[in-house]
Enzyme design. Structure first.
Site, mmCIF file in Angstrom:
data_model
loop_
_atom_site.group_PDB
_atom_site.id
_atom_site.type_symbol
_atom_site.label_atom_id
_atom_site.label_comp_id
_atom_site.label_asym_id
_atom_site.label_seq_id
_atom_site.Cartn_x
_atom_site.Cartn_y
_atom_site.Cartn_z
ATOM 1 N N GLU A 4 -9.719 -4.511 12.613
ATOM 2 C CA GLU A 4 -9.486 -3.067 12.689
ATOM 3 C C GLU A 4 -10.813 -2.331 12.572
ATOM 4 O O GLU A 4 -11.699 -2.724 11.799
ATOM 5 C CB GLU A 4 -8.542 -2.621 11.562
ATOM 6 N N ASP B 98 -12.002 1.646 12.017
ATOM 7 C CA ASP B 98 -11.385 2.904 11.579
ATOM 8 C C ASP B 98 -12.335 4.097 11.584
ATOM 9 O O ASP B 98 -13.477 3.993 11.109
ATOM 10 C CB ASP B 98 -10.888 2.788 10.129
ATOM 11 N N GLU C 65 -15.929 0.176 3.374
ATOM 12 C CA GLU C 65 -15.900 1.614 3.617
ATOM 13 C C GLU C 65 -17.295 2.247 3.535
ATOM 14 O O GLU C 65 -18.104 1.883 2.677
ATOM 15 C CB GLU C 65 -14.996 2.319 2.601
ATOM 16 N N GLN D 292 -14.476 8.811 6.851
ATOM 17 C CA GLN D 292 -14.598 7.452 6.324
ATOM 18 C C GLN D 292 -14.452 6.462 7.457
ATOM 19 O O GLN D 292 -13.527 6.563 8.262
ATOM 20 C CB GLN D 292 -13.529 7.189 5.259
ATOM 21 N N GLU E 99 -11.438 7.676 9.705
ATOM 22 C CA GLU E 99 -10.446 8.413 8.916
ATOM 23 C C GLU E 99 -11.087 9.713 8.446
ATOM 24 O O GLU E 99 -12.089 9.696 7.720
ATOM 25 C CB GLU E 99 -9.975 7.592 7.716
ATOM 26 N N ASP F 205 -2.746 11.015 -2.677
ATOM 27 C CA ASP F 205 -3.022 10.151 -3.820
ATOM 28 C C ASP F 205 -4.451 9.601 -3.792
ATOM 29 O O ASP F 205 -4.928 9.057 -4.785
ATOM 30 C CB ASP F 205 -2.014 9.003 -3.892
ATOM 31 N N TRP F 206 -5.157 9.765 -2.629
ATOM 32 C CA TRP F 206 -6.526 9.251 -2.569
ATOM 33 C C TRP F 206 -7.458 10.006 -1.624
ATOM 34 O O TRP F 206 -8.694 9.900 -1.738
ATOM 35 C CB TRP F 206 -6.523 7.782 -2.133
#
Length: 288
Positions: A104, A106, A133, A121, A108, A197-198
């Site tokens: 993957e 990413d 990350e 991110q 984000e 939540d994050w």
């Protein structure tokens, strides 16, 4: 060989070397993509040349490419949620959809409180291993206009671009025992969802549903790569343009831009996180 024969032979060689490439530019959304969830929260604009993703208290939404690809270049122009977007995530990524051994790549985009910089991110999963990350604060307001976000993936490296600025380089370090995504085709995905939540300041900033619905906009869908299923020789063809010498490493100009981003706008790098990695992962010493 006479001139005519030489020209014919050259023409045949070009055809032989030319890969089967799927390009989404110019393209309408439904030529290359389909809605994966919450069809009512994705709207076509400009006759299908652009789309709007919607997030409210009922649902977010997502879409995916109809095909998978092995190496190539994927880009989209995205205009992110304006104003108070804390707790939201707009994601643009490639995924092999293979669970335990997934690959993957990413992007984000982590929502922010009004007046704070937007954070992007990036992450890399290879052979099921992620936790790579990096976070960069964007140096412009990505909700004021469209900007181009690109993943360039070949046998030697993965480069993440914001417009023409590389913000992340992940090299093929298989020779050092570092996994690299090179054997599994990946689809192209995007989602808009709630992750308070994050997503913003580690979850300290919660989503304000009084500001809903939240909107993100996309256009200029561009996929150029080897489709799978497709010709088995495509992905290994060194004649594919994304495998060319110009893409073996960053150019001098790109390298300067990349260093500028890392010095001035990077706010987190897993390679520097000694609480997670007392001994830095092997790929962290590779540089650019």
């Amino acid at each position: 060989m006479n001139r005519a024969s030489t020209l014919i032979a050259s023409y045949i060689l070009v055809i032989f070397l030319c890969p089967l490439v799927v390009s989404g530019r110019p393209a309408t959304f439904f030529e290359d993509f389909h809605v994966t969830w919450a069809n009512s929260h994705l709207r076509q604009l400009e006759g299908g040349r652009a789309i709007q993703l919607v997030l409210d208290q009922n649902s977010g939404c997502g879409f995916a490419s109809k095909r998978q690809y092995l190496f190539g270049r994927v880009s989209m122009k995205i205009k992110l949620i304006p104003g108070d977007s804390a707790g939201t995530v707009t994601a643009f990524y490639m995924n092999s959809n293979t669970n335990e051994i997934r690959d993957e790549l990413d992007f984000e985009f982590l929502g922010n409180r009004s007046g704070q910089p937007y954070t992007v991110q990036t992450n890399v999963y290879a052979h099921g291993k992620g936790d790579r990350e990096q976070r960069v604060n964007l140096w412009f307001d990505p909700s004021a206009d469209y900007h181009t976000y690109t993943i360039h993936w070949n046998h030697l490296q993965v480069i993440y671009y914001v417009d023409d600025v590389p913000i992340r380089v992940y090299k093929n370090n298989e020779a050092k025992g570092v996994p690299y995504p090179r054997s599994q085709p990946m689809g192209v995905y995007s989602t808009l969802w709630e992750a308070d939540d994050w997503a913003t300041r580690g979850g300290l900033e919660k989503i304000d549903w009084r500001k809903a619905p939240f909107y993100a906009y996309y256009k200029d869908f561009d996929i150029e790569g080897c489709p799978v299923p497709g010709p088995s020789t495509c992905a290994s063809n060194p004649g594919n343009w994304w495998e060319g010498l110009a893409y073996h490493r960053l150019s001098a100009v790109e390298a300067r831009k990349y260093r500028w981003v890392r010095i001035n706008h990077m706010i987190y790098d897993y390679c520097q996180d000694r609480s997670r990695y007392p001994v830095p992962p092997r790929e962290c010493g590779a540089g650019i």
